[in-house]
Design a protein around this motif. Structure first.
Motif, PDB file in Angstrom:
ATOM      1  N   PRO A  74       0.784  10.194  13.005  1.00  0.00           N
ATOM      2  CA  PRO A  74      -0.333  10.930  12.405  1.00  0.00           C
ATOM      3  C   PRO A  74      -0.287  12.444  12.643  1.00  0.00           C
ATOM      4  CG  PRO A  74      -1.142   8.985  13.537  1.00  0.00           C
ATOM      5  CD  PRO A  74       0.323   9.122  13.875  1.00  0.00           C
ATOM      6  N   GLU A  75       0.429  12.894  13.659  1.00  0.00           N
ATOM      7  CA  GLU A  75       0.477  14.344  13.916  1.00  0.00           C
ATOM      8  C   GLU A  75       1.459  15.074  13.001  1.00  0.00           C
ATOM      9  OE1 GLU A  75       2.831  12.150  17.077  1.00  0.00           O
ATOM     10  OE2 GLU A  75       0.786  12.057  16.412  1.00  0.00           O
ATOM     11  N   MET A  76       2.176  14.349  12.164  1.00  0.00           N
ATOM     12  CA  MET A  76       3.070  14.967  11.176  1.00  0.00           C
ATOM     13  C   MET A  76       2.250  15.384   9.958  1.00  0.00           C
ATOM     14  SD  MET A  76       6.136  12.198  11.121  1.00  0.00           S
ATOM     15  CE  MET A  76       7.178  11.890  12.523  1.00  0.00           C
ATOM     16  N   ARG A  77       2.885  16.102   9.066  1.00  0.00           N
ATOM     17  CA  ARG A  77       2.293  16.356   7.761  1.00  0.00           C
ATOM     18  C   ARG A  77       3.377  16.151   6.708  1.00  0.00           C
ATOM     19  NH1 ARG A  77       1.249  22.868   6.908  1.00  0.00           N
ATOM     20  NH2 ARG A  77       3.424  23.401   6.524  1.00  0.00           N
ATOM     21  N   ILE A  78       2.959  16.075   5.460  1.00  0.00           N
ATOM     22  CA  ILE A  78       3.878  15.814   4.365  1.00  0.00           C
ATOM     23  C   ILE A  78       3.841  16.995   3.410  1.00  0.00           C
ATOM     24  CG2 ILE A  78       4.380  14.294   2.409  1.00  0.00           C
ATOM     25  CD1 ILE A  78       3.019  12.035   4.006  1.00  0.00           C
ATOM     26  N   ARG A  79       5.025  17.453   3.013  1.00  0.00           N
ATOM     27  CA  ARG A  79       5.116  18.497   1.986  1.00  0.00           C
ATOM     28  C   ARG A  79       5.504  17.824   0.681  1.00  0.00           C
ATOM     29  NH1 ARG A  79       9.637  21.438   0.938  1.00  0.00           N
ATOM     30  NH2 ARG A  79      10.361  21.176   3.062  1.00  0.00           N
ATOM     31  N   PHE A  80       4.698  18.033  -0.348  1.00  0.00           N
ATOM     32  CA  PHE A  80       4.941  17.482  -1.675  1.00  0.00           C
ATOM     33  C   PHE A  80       4.839  18.628  -2.663  1.00  0.00           C
ATOM     34  CE2 PHE A  80       2.908  15.349  -5.478  1.00  0.00           C
ATOM     35  CZ  PHE A  80       4.089  14.825  -5.961  1.00  0.00           C
ATOM     36  N   GLY A  81       5.987  19.158  -3.066  1.00  0.00           N
ATOM     37  CA  GLY A  81       5.983  20.353  -3.909  1.00  0.00           C
ATOM     38  C   GLY A  81       5.348  21.502  -3.147  1.00  0.00           C
ATOM     39  N   ASP A  82       4.323  22.106  -3.747  1.00  0.00           N
ATOM     40  CA  ASP A  82       3.602  23.205  -3.091  1.00  0.00           C
ATOM     41  C   ASP A  82       2.454  22.707  -2.227  1.00  0.00           C
ATOM     42  OD1 ASP A  82       5.241  25.054  -4.299  1.00  0.00           O
ATOM     43  OD2 ASP A  82       3.893  25.359  -6.006  1.00  0.00           O
ATOM     44  N   MET A  83       2.211  21.413  -2.228  1.00  0.00           N
ATOM     45  CA  MET A  83       1.090  20.854  -1.473  1.00  0.00           C
ATOM     46  C   MET A  83       1.492  20.540  -0.039  1.00  0.00           C
ATOM     47  SD  MET A  83      -0.279  18.212  -4.381  1.00  0.00           S
ATOM     48  CE  MET A  83      -1.695  17.657  -3.492  1.00  0.00           C
ATOM     49  N   ARG A  84       0.566  20.773   0.867  1.00  0.00           N
ATOM     50  CA  ARG A  84       0.732  20.394   2.266  1.00  0.00           C
ATOM     51  C   ARG A  84      -0.308  19.329   2.544  1.00  0.00           C
ATOM     52  NH1 ARG A  84       4.510  23.109   0.901  1.00  0.00           N
ATOM     53  NH2 ARG A  84       5.315  24.909   1.969  1.00  0.00           N
ATOM     54  N   LEU A  85       0.143  18.133   2.888  1.00  0.00           N
ATOM     55  CA  LEU A  85      -0.749  16.993   3.055  1.00  0.00           C
ATOM     56  C   LEU A  85      -0.878  16.629   4.530  1.00  0.00           C
ATOM     57  CD1 LEU A  85       0.709  14.803   0.164  1.00  0.00           C
ATOM     58  CD2 LEU A  85      -1.172  16.447   0.049  1.00  0.00           C
ATOM     59  N   GLU A  86      -2.093  16.659   5.031  1.00  0.00           N
ATOM     60  CA  GLU A  86      -2.349  16.281   6.423  1.00  0.00           C
ATOM     61  C   GLU A  86      -2.529  14.769   6.481  1.00  0.00           C
ATOM     62  OE1 GLU A  86      -5.902  16.685   9.688  1.00  0.00           O
ATOM     63  OE2 GLU A  86      -5.688  18.256   8.185  1.00  0.00           O
ATOM     64  N   ILE A  87      -1.789  14.114   7.347  1.00  0.00           N
ATOM     65  CA  ILE A  87      -1.923  12.674   7.526  1.00  0.00           C
ATOM     66  C   ILE A  87      -3.227  12.415   8.267  1.00  0.00           C
ATOM     67  CG2 ILE A  87      -0.922  10.614   8.589  1.00  0.00           C
ATOM     68  CD1 ILE A  87       1.842  11.913   8.197  1.00  0.00           C
ATOM     69  N   THR A  88      -4.092  11.581   7.671  1.00  0.00           N
ATOM     70  CA  THR A  88      -5.436  11.400   8.231  1.00  0.00           C
ATOM     71  C   THR A  88      -5.604  10.120   9.032  1.00  0.00           C
ATOM     72  OG1 THR A  88      -6.189  10.417   6.166  1.00  0.00           O
ATOM     73  CG2 THR A  88      -6.521  12.791   6.442  1.00  0.00           C
ATOM     74  N   GLY A  89      -4.573   9.312   9.139  1.00  0.00           N
ATOM     75  CA  GLY A  89      -4.687   8.085   9.915  1.00  0.00           C
ATOM     76  C   GLY A  89      -3.332   7.434  10.079  1.00  0.00           C
ATOM     77  N   PRO A  90      -3.277   6.340  10.793  1.00  0.00           N
ATOM     78  CA  PRO A  90      -1.988   5.672  10.989  1.00  0.00           C
ATOM     79  C   PRO A  90      -1.484   5.087   9.671  1.00  0.00           C
ATOM     80  CG  PRO A  90      -3.750   4.358  11.907  1.00  0.00           C
ATOM     81  CD  PRO A  90      -4.366   5.646  11.471  1.00  0.00           C
ATOM     82  N   PRO A  91      -0.172   5.045   9.463  1.00  0.00           N
ATOM     83  CA  PRO A  91       0.380   4.439   8.256  1.00  0.00           C
ATOM     84  C   PRO A  91       0.038   2.947   8.189  1.00  0.00           C
ATOM     85  CG  PRO A  91       2.068   5.637   9.467  1.00  0.00           C
ATOM     86  CD  PRO A  91       0.859   5.585  10.327  1.00  0.00           C
ATOM     87  N   ILE A  92      -0.146   2.450   6.977  1.00  0.00           N
ATOM     88  CA  ILE A  92      -0.484   1.040   6.772  1.00  0.00           C
ATOM     89  C   ILE A  92       0.773   0.296   6.349  1.00  0.00           C
ATOM     90  CG2 ILE A  92      -1.855  -0.573   5.406  1.00  0.00           C
ATOM     91  CD1 ILE A  92      -3.839   1.843   5.047  1.00  0.00           C
ATOM     92  N   ASN A  93       1.174  -0.692   7.138  1.00  0.00           N
ATOM     93  CA  ASN A  93       2.315  -1.546   6.836  1.00  0.00           C
ATOM     94  C   ASN A  93       1.798  -2.647   5.897  1.00  0.00           C
ATOM     95  OD1 ASN A  93       4.550  -3.220   6.804  1.00  0.00           O
ATOM     96  ND2 ASN A  93       4.613  -3.542   9.010  1.00  0.00           N
ATOM     97  N   VAL A  94       2.069  -2.503   4.605  1.00  0.00           N
ATOM     98  CA  VAL A  94       1.499  -3.386   3.594  1.00  0.00           C
ATOM     99  C   VAL A  94       1.913  -4.836   3.853  1.00  0.00           C
ATOM    100  CG1 VAL A  94       1.378  -3.896   1.129  1.00  0.00           C
ATOM    101  CG2 VAL A  94       1.441  -1.516   1.921  1.00  0.00           C
ATOM    102  N   ASP A  95       0.929  -5.702   3.980  1.00  0.00           N
ATOM    103  CA  ASP A  95       1.108  -7.132   4.241  1.00  0.00           C
ATOM    104  C   ASP A  95       1.937  -7.424   5.492  1.00  0.00           C
ATOM    105  OD1 ASP A  95      -0.355  -7.762   1.956  1.00  0.00           O
ATOM    106  OD2 ASP A  95       1.436  -7.740   0.693  1.00  0.00           O
ATOM    107  N   ASN A  96       2.106  -6.461   6.373  1.00  0.00           N
ATOM    108  CA  ASN A  96       2.910  -6.611   7.603  1.00  0.00           C
ATOM    109  C   ASN A  96       4.303  -7.165   7.322  1.00  0.00           C
ATOM    110  OD1 ASN A  96       1.066  -5.598   9.509  1.00  0.00           O
ATOM    111  ND2 ASN A  96      -0.094  -7.484   9.370  1.00  0.00           N
ATOM    112  N   ARG A  97       4.894  -6.725   6.208  1.00  0.00           N
ATOM    113  CA  ARG A  97       6.203  -7.245   5.813  1.00  0.00           C
ATOM    114  C   ARG A  97       7.340  -6.252   6.068  1.00  0.00           C
ATOM    115  NH1 ARG A  97       5.956  -9.845   0.109  1.00  0.00           N
ATOM    116  NH2 ARG A  97       7.878 -10.759   0.890  1.00  0.00           N
ATOM    117  N   ASN A  98       7.031  -5.083   6.618  1.00  0.00           N
ATOM    118  CA  ASN A  98       8.040  -4.066   6.917  1.00  0.00           C
ATOM    119  C   ASN A  98       8.851  -3.679   5.670  1.00  0.00           C
ATOM    120  OD1 ASN A  98       7.132  -4.245   9.501  1.00  0.00           O
ATOM    121  ND2 ASN A  98       8.940  -5.222  10.326  1.00  0.00           N
TER     122      ASN A  98
END
Length: 110
Positions: A74-98
């Motif tokens: 969560p302390e990382m951020r994502i750059r998408f084009g000119d946008m800077r995206l702050e991660i607001t929570g833990p990543p969700i592992n969809v259906d716990n299937r990795n």
């Protein structure tokens, strides 16, 4: 996960300690090696306007979906084009299937 859904590239960044031209310590963002140009699907979820500090602030919430990784923090951020995206929570592992992660982010524009 079908690869056709991943139609955008994002870069994960982390804070790094640097020094300014006067030698004072500062923090800046830098790309994380091995996490540059990751294929993703970026979708807007919500948008809102609010009045803060005597000016209007626009906030967009986005969902970034990538192939499963166990090194997203969560302390990382994502750059998408000119946008800077702050991660607001833990990543969700969809259906716990990795197989895929959904990362909720916010982008502020003032």
């Amino acid at each position: 996960m079908r690869s056709g859904r991943l139609n955008a590239q994002v870069t994960f960044e982390q804070k790094v300690g640097t020094k300014d031209e006067y030698g004072h310590p500062t923090e800046d963002w830098a790309p994380i090696p091995g996490m540059v140009d990751i294929w993703a699907n970026v979708k807007p979820i919500t948008g809102r306007e609010r009045w803060a500090n005597q000016h209007m602030t626009n906030t967009a919430t986005l969902a970034v979906t990538i192939r499963y990784r166990d090194d997203i923090k969560p302390e990382m951020r994502i750059r998408f084009g000119d946008m800077r995206l702050e991660i607001t929570g833990p990543p969700i592992n969809v259906d716990n299937r990795n197989r895929e992660l959904v990362i909720t982010c916010e982008e502020d524009s003032t």
